[in-house]
Design a protein around this motif. Structure first.
Motif, mmCIF file in Angstrom:
data_model
loop_
_atom_site.group_PDB
_atom_site.id
_atom_site.type_symbol
_atom_site.label_atom_id
_atom_site.label_comp_id
_atom_site.label_asym_id
_atom_site.label_seq_id
_atom_site.Cartn_x
_atom_site.Cartn_y
_atom_site.Cartn_z
ATOM 1 N N SER A 116 0.793 -1.041 0.156
ATOM 2 C CA SER A 116 -0.208 -0.029 -0.108
ATOM 3 C C SER A 116 0.652 1.288 0.250
ATOM 4 O O SER A 116 0.199 1.851 -0.378
ATOM 5 N N GLU A 117 1.860 1.193 0.499
ATOM 6 C CA GLU A 117 2.769 2.319 0.322
ATOM 7 C C GLU A 117 3.903 2.178 -1.027
ATOM 8 O O GLU A 117 4.259 3.101 -1.253
ATOM 9 N N ALA A 118 4.484 1.636 -1.483
ATOM 10 C CA ALA A 118 4.706 1.460 -2.185
ATOM 11 C C ALA A 118 4.827 1.595 -3.241
ATOM 12 O O ALA A 118 5.466 2.558 -4.805
ATOM 13 N N LEU A 119 3.152 1.455 -3.612
ATOM 14 C CA LEU A 119 2.562 2.695 -4.692
ATOM 15 C C LEU A 119 2.444 3.947 -5.185
ATOM 16 O O LEU A 119 3.654 4.758 -5.945
ATOM 17 N N GLY A 120 2.836 4.529 -3.343
ATOM 18 C CA GLY A 120 3.157 5.927 -3.784
ATOM 19 C C GLY A 120 4.029 6.240 -3.767
ATOM 20 O O GLY A 120 4.717 6.657 -5.202
ATOM 21 N N VAL A 121 5.123 5.593 -2.808
ATOM 22 C CA VAL A 121 6.453 5.637 -3.051
ATOM 23 C C VAL A 121 7.313 5.699 -4.612
ATOM 24 O O VAL A 121 7.743 6.759 -4.768
ATOM 25 N N LEU A 122 6.687 5.130 -5.186
ATOM 26 C CA LEU A 122 7.778 4.836 -5.756
ATOM 27 C C LEU A 122 7.035 5.284 -7.272
ATOM 28 O O LEU A 122 7.277 4.790 -8.299
ATOM 29 N N GLY A 123 5.582 5.544 -7.441
ATOM 30 C CA GLY A 123 5.061 6.139 -8.176
ATOM 31 C C GLY A 123 4.271 4.938 -9.115
ATOM 32 O O GLY A 123 4.575 5.570 -10.564
ATOM 33 N N VAL A 124 3.466 4.675 -9.150
ATOM 34 C CA VAL A 124 3.122 2.926 -9.526
ATOM 35 C C VAL A 124 1.631 2.913 -9.283
ATOM 36 O O VAL A 124 1.181 3.208 -8.640
ATOM 37 N N SER A 125 0.584 2.826 -11.021
ATOM 38 C CA SER A 125 -0.774 2.303 -9.791
ATOM 39 C C SER A 125 -0.941 1.210 -9.491
ATOM 40 O O SER A 125 0.205 0.028 -9.520
#
Length: 253
Positions: free
Chosen positions: A47-56
């Motif tokens: 859930s955090e990684a999607l935002g941090v890494l800029g992926v959908s």
């Protein structure tokens, strides 16, 4: 001569090599930071990684690759990275000598030689990757002066084709750089954005396959001119400008 390429967001999946072994990578002085960054990547919750890494959500698989960073198969770096620049470089057809002249500047590994084996992963040079203590440093601050120090150990003349974000991770003052510009109908020059990677890939191939010594920006300019490119190089400068007249479908490709 050592030619430093930028990495690419797009990568080839899979691999035929054993899982990542930091001890086998070039520039071992970078391993402590490599291992810290890898550990923080693996630790990220989805859930955090999607935002941090800029992926959908549709690209969730890219985040899952990070979880398998230490167990998934590897490929040589030059085969792992794909996209416009690497298509123009035509990696599979490069000679063994050309492979030895190529490196990649990267956010996770800092600096890789072409044959260094790496897994599939997702991390960009502009990512702010959280630490366990909650800090969110930039990749530039994580690497500090380490990449620059590693580059200082290179004896060969360096041609730095990295994009600005990756040059900031580790600058090298004694390198030749290349800027692609297009001549407009009125004769003025404009920096190329869309085909920039393509032309850099073409130039990288020409330089990597050149058999003679390249020890200066002037030598780089001569090689590219002899290959049919229009190159401008101001006296005393190390920044070459490649002038193009038409899109990347020109005979030069």
């Amino acid at each position: 001569m050592l030619i430093i390429l930028p990495p690419s967001e797009t990568k080839a999946a899979g691999g035929d090599g054993s899982p990542l072994d930091f001890a086998t990578l070039s520039f071992p002085m970078l391993n402590p930071t490599r291992e810290n960054i890898a550990s923080d990547l693996i630790r990220l919750h989805l859930s955090e990684a999607l935002g941090v890494l800029g992926v959908s959500r549709k690209q969730q698989r890219l985040v899952e690759y990070n979880k398998m960073l230490l167990s998934s198969p590897t490929l040589p770096a030059l085969l792992r990275f794909t996209g416009v620049l690497y298509d123009a470089l035509s990696t599979p057809s490069l000679s063994p000598a050309a492979w030895r002249r190529l490196a990649v500047g990267d956010a996770l590994f800092g600096l890789l030689m072409a044959s260094d084996r790496i897994p599939m992963y997702r991390l960009s040079g502009n990512t702010k990757l959280p630490r366990p203590n909650g800090e969110t440093p930039t990749m530039k601050s994580r690497w500090g002066q380490e990449i620059s120090a590693a580059l200082a150990t290179v004896d060969e003349f360096i041609v730095d084709l990295r994009s600005g974000v990756y040059q900031q991770l580790g600058k090298v003052s004694r390198a030749a750089t290349l800027r692609v510009e297009k001549r407009q109908p009125d004769g003025k020059l404009k920096v190329v954005s869309h085909f920039n990677k393509h032309y850099k890939g073409v130039a990288a191939r020409m330089l990597a396959e050149h058999d003679g010594d390249i020890t200066s920006a002037r030598d780089v300019a001569d090689v590219l001119r002899n290959a049919g490119m229009e190159i401008q190089l101001d006296a005393g400068s190390s920044e070459l400008r490649l002038i193009v007249e038409s899109p990347a479908t020109s005979p030069m490709t």
